[in-house]
Design a protein around this motif. Structure first.
Motif, PDB file in Angstrom:
ATOM      1  N   ASP A  36       0.827  -1.209   0.000  1.00 25.10           N
ATOM      2  CA  ASP A  36       0.000   0.000   0.000  1.00 25.10           C
ATOM      3  C   ASP A  36       0.858   1.255   0.000  1.00 25.10           C
ATOM      4  N   LEU A  37       1.908   1.255   0.823  1.00 26.56           N
ATOM      5  CA  LEU A  37       2.793   2.415   0.909  1.00 26.56           C
ATOM      6  C   LEU A  37       3.460   2.687  -0.435  1.00 26.56           C
ATOM      7  N   LEU A  38       3.990   1.657  -1.060  1.00 29.76           N
ATOM      8  CA  LEU A  38       4.663   1.827  -2.337  1.00 29.76           C
ATOM      9  C   LEU A  38       3.683   2.268  -3.427  1.00 29.76           C
ATOM     10  N   GLN A  39       2.500   1.698  -3.437  1.00 32.69           N
ATOM     11  CA  GLN A  39       1.510   2.076  -4.438  1.00 32.69           C
ATOM     12  C   GLN A  39       1.127   3.551  -4.292  1.00 32.69           C
ATOM     13  N   THR A  40       0.927   4.004  -3.070  1.00 24.69           N
ATOM     14  CA  THR A  40       0.577   5.402  -2.832  1.00 24.69           C
ATOM     15  C   THR A  40       1.705   6.321  -3.294  1.00 24.69           C
ATOM     16  N   ALA A  41       2.945   5.962  -2.935  1.00 25.71           N
ATOM     17  CA  ALA A  41       4.092   6.794  -3.313  1.00 25.71           C
ATOM     18  C   ALA A  41       4.277   6.824  -4.832  1.00 25.71           C
ATOM     19  N   LEU A  42       4.114   5.680  -5.489  1.00 25.30           N
ATOM     20  CA  LEU A  42       4.264   5.647  -6.941  1.00 25.30           C
ATOM     21  C   LEU A  42       3.155   6.439  -7.636  1.00 25.30           C
ATOM     22  N   ALA A  43       1.951   6.419  -7.091  1.00 28.92           N
ATOM     23  CA  ALA A  43       0.858   7.211  -7.673  1.00 28.92           C
ATOM     24  C   ALA A  43       1.177   8.705  -7.581  1.00 28.92           C
ATOM     25  N   LYS A  44       1.752   9.117  -6.448  1.00 30.35           N
ATOM     26  CA  LYS A  44       2.137  10.521  -6.306  1.00 30.35           C
ATOM     27  C   LYS A  44       3.304  10.862  -7.229  1.00 30.35           C
ATOM     28  N   LEU A  45       4.241   9.925  -7.366  1.00 29.53           N
ATOM     29  CA  LEU A  45       5.377  10.158  -8.252  1.00 29.53           C
ATOM     30  C   LEU A  45       4.918  10.303  -9.703  1.00 29.53           C
ATOM     31  N   ALA A  46       3.930   9.514 -10.098  1.00 32.03           N
ATOM     32  CA  ALA A  46       3.432   9.569 -11.472  1.00 32.03           C
ATOM     33  C   ALA A  46       2.911  10.957 -11.820  1.00 32.03           C
ATOM     34  N   THR A  47       2.289  11.624 -10.857  1.00 30.69           N
ATOM     35  CA  THR A  47       1.746  12.960 -11.139  1.00 30.69           C
ATOM     36  C   THR A  47       2.844  13.999 -11.333  1.00 30.69           C
ATOM     37  N   ARG A  48       4.032  13.739 -10.798  1.00 24.52           N
ATOM     38  CA  ARG A  48       5.143  14.684 -10.900  1.00 24.52           C
ATOM     39  C   ARG A  48       6.271  14.168 -11.782  1.00 24.52           C
ATOM     40  N   GLY A  56      16.931  14.139 -12.339  1.00 23.86           N
ATOM     41  CA  GLY A  56      17.947  13.099 -12.164  1.00 23.86           C
ATOM     42  C   GLY A  56      17.906  12.415 -10.813  1.00 23.86           C
ATOM     43  N   SER A  57      16.903  12.738  -9.979  1.00 22.69           N
ATOM     44  CA  SER A  57      16.867  12.119  -8.660  1.00 22.69           C
ATOM     45  C   SER A  57      15.461  11.648  -8.276  1.00 22.69           C
ATOM     46  N   PRO A  58      14.804  10.871  -9.125  1.00 25.22           N
ATOM     47  CA  PRO A  58      13.487  10.371  -8.714  1.00 25.22           C
ATOM     48  C   PRO A  58      13.584   9.410  -7.530  1.00 25.22           C
ATOM     49  N   ASP A  59      14.715   8.693  -7.383  1.00 23.22           N
ATOM     50  CA  ASP A  59      14.874   7.789  -6.245  1.00 23.22           C
ATOM     51  C   ASP A  59      14.853   8.558  -4.925  1.00 23.22           C
ATOM     52  N   ALA A  60      15.577   9.641  -4.870  1.00 24.11           N
ATOM     53  CA  ALA A  60      15.620  10.446  -3.636  1.00 24.11           C
ATOM     54  C   ALA A  60      14.238  10.991  -3.311  1.00 24.11           C
ATOM     55  N   TYR A  61      13.556  11.487  -4.318  1.00 28.13           N
ATOM     56  CA  TYR A  61      12.212  12.021  -4.111  1.00 28.13           C
ATOM     57  C   TYR A  61      11.274  10.912  -3.630  1.00 28.13           C
ATOM     58  N   LEU A  62      11.373   9.739  -4.219  1.00 27.56           N
ATOM     59  CA  LEU A  62      10.503   8.634  -3.855  1.00 27.56           C
ATOM     60  C   LEU A  62      10.802   8.123  -2.452  1.00 27.56           C
ATOM     61  N   ARG A  63      12.076   8.032  -2.073  1.00 30.42           N
ATOM     62  CA  ARG A  63      12.423   7.620  -0.703  1.00 30.42           C
ATOM     63  C   ARG A  63      11.842   8.601   0.306  1.00 30.42           C
ATOM     64  N   ARG A  64      11.944   9.873   0.006  1.00 36.37           N
ATOM     65  CA  ARG A  64      11.406  10.896   0.904  1.00 36.37           C
ATOM     66  C   ARG A  64       9.880  10.743   1.009  1.00 36.37           C
ATOM     67  N   MET A  65       9.234  10.481  -0.121  1.00 30.83           N
ATOM     68  CA  MET A  65       7.787  10.275  -0.109  1.00 30.83           C
ATOM     69  C   MET A  65       7.415   9.040   0.711  1.00 30.83           C
ATOM     70  N   LEU A  66       8.163   7.947   0.528  1.00 28.80           N
ATOM     71  CA  LEU A  66       7.892   6.727   1.295  1.00 28.80           C
ATOM     72  C   LEU A  66       7.983   7.006   2.790  1.00 28.80           C
ATOM     73  N   TYR A  67       9.043   7.682   3.195  1.00 30.67           N
ATOM     74  CA  TYR A  67       9.217   7.971   4.620  1.00 30.67           C
ATOM     75  C   TYR A  67       8.096   8.864   5.137  1.00 30.67           C
ATOM     76  N   HIS A  68       7.810   9.957   4.444  1.00 32.24           N
ATOM     77  CA  HIS A  68       6.785  10.888   4.920  1.00 32.24           C
ATOM     78  C   HIS A  68       5.393  10.252   4.909  1.00 32.24           C
ATOM     79  N   GLN A  69       5.100   9.442   3.919  1.00 34.80           N
ATOM     80  CA  GLN A  69       3.815   8.747   3.884  1.00 34.80           C
ATOM     81  C   GLN A  69       3.716   7.774   5.056  1.00 34.80           C
ATOM     82  N   GLN A  70       4.804   7.072   5.369  1.00 39.06           N
ATOM     83  CA  GLN A  70       4.786   6.137   6.488  1.00 39.06           C
ATOM     84  C   GLN A  70       4.642   6.864   7.816  1.00 39.06           C
ATOM     85  N   VAL A  71       5.265   8.017   7.957  1.00 43.14           N
ATOM     86  CA  VAL A  71       5.098   8.806   9.180  1.00 43.14           C
ATOM     87  C   VAL A  71       3.629   9.191   9.353  1.00 43.14           C
ATOM     88  N   SER A  72       2.972   9.562   8.258  1.00 42.87           N
ATOM     89  CA  SER A  72       1.547   9.900   8.328  1.00 42.87           C
ATOM     90  C   SER A  72       0.729   8.704   8.810  1.00 42.87           C
TER      91      SER A  72
END
Length: 172
Positions: A36-48, A56-72
């Motif tokens: 669920d966490l990965l699917q949510t993060a990838l859906a947000k990544l798709a919009t951006r 050149g840094s989609p991995d960094a952005y995605l890791r940050r999204m994964l962490y922040h989504q999990q904190v939520s």
């Protein structure tokens, strides 16, 4: 998103899916939650995607999204104690597994579940993702000193809760 961007996004996800899922799994501790966490993060990544692929840094952005989504998720579930599972839990009696590493992995997984969300995130980002302290500090929105102290305290806590890990590391 145009056809070329969509194709690039699909190729990116196909190439990085395994590593991203492992990171999500380590952050959540449960397979379904990681999916669920990965699917949510990838859906947000798709919009951006169109703006991020050029950075050149989609991995960094995605890791940050994964962490922040999990904190939520952790914040929402702070007071909730019940968990639903696809299958009933195993009995308390465990059958010994012939694989030598299995007992260590189970002990380590249990010790990781006992960590606070921030401690788990620091350990995952530092030792699993092998990120430098400065990047971890950026992802977690804290100072490098905080990352260092959290790493030190967490490793000490893991050595106490999983002494087999210390013995294994000394033998290698």
């Amino acid at each position: 998103m145009d056809g070329a961007a969509e194709r690039e996004f699909r190729e990116y996800v196909a190439a990085r899916q395994g590593a991203l899922f492992r990171t999500a799994m380590l952050l959540t501790g449960h397979r379904q939650d990681a999916e669920d966490l990965l699917q949510t993060a990838l859906a947000k990544l798709a919009t951006r995607w169109t703006s991020l692929r050029d950075s050149g840094s989609p991995d960094a952005y995605l890791r940050r999204m994964l962490y922040h989504q999990q904190v939520s998720v952790w914040r929402r579930l702070r007071h909730r104690r019940e968990r639903s599972y696809a299958e009933p839990p195993e009995s308390a009696v465990q059958v010994a597994d012939p694989a030598a590493d299995t007992a260590l992995r189970v002990s380590l997984a249990e010790a990781l579940r006992g960590l606070t969300p921030r401690q788990r995130a620091v350990i995952v980002l530092r030792y699993y993702e092998d990120l430098p302290e400065a990047e971890i500090a950026s992802i977690l929105s804290c100072s490098v000193g905080t990352v260092r102290s959290q790493t030190h305290r967490t490793l000490a806590r893991l050595r106490v809760s999983c002494p087999e890990l210390s013995l294994t590391m000394e033998m290698k």
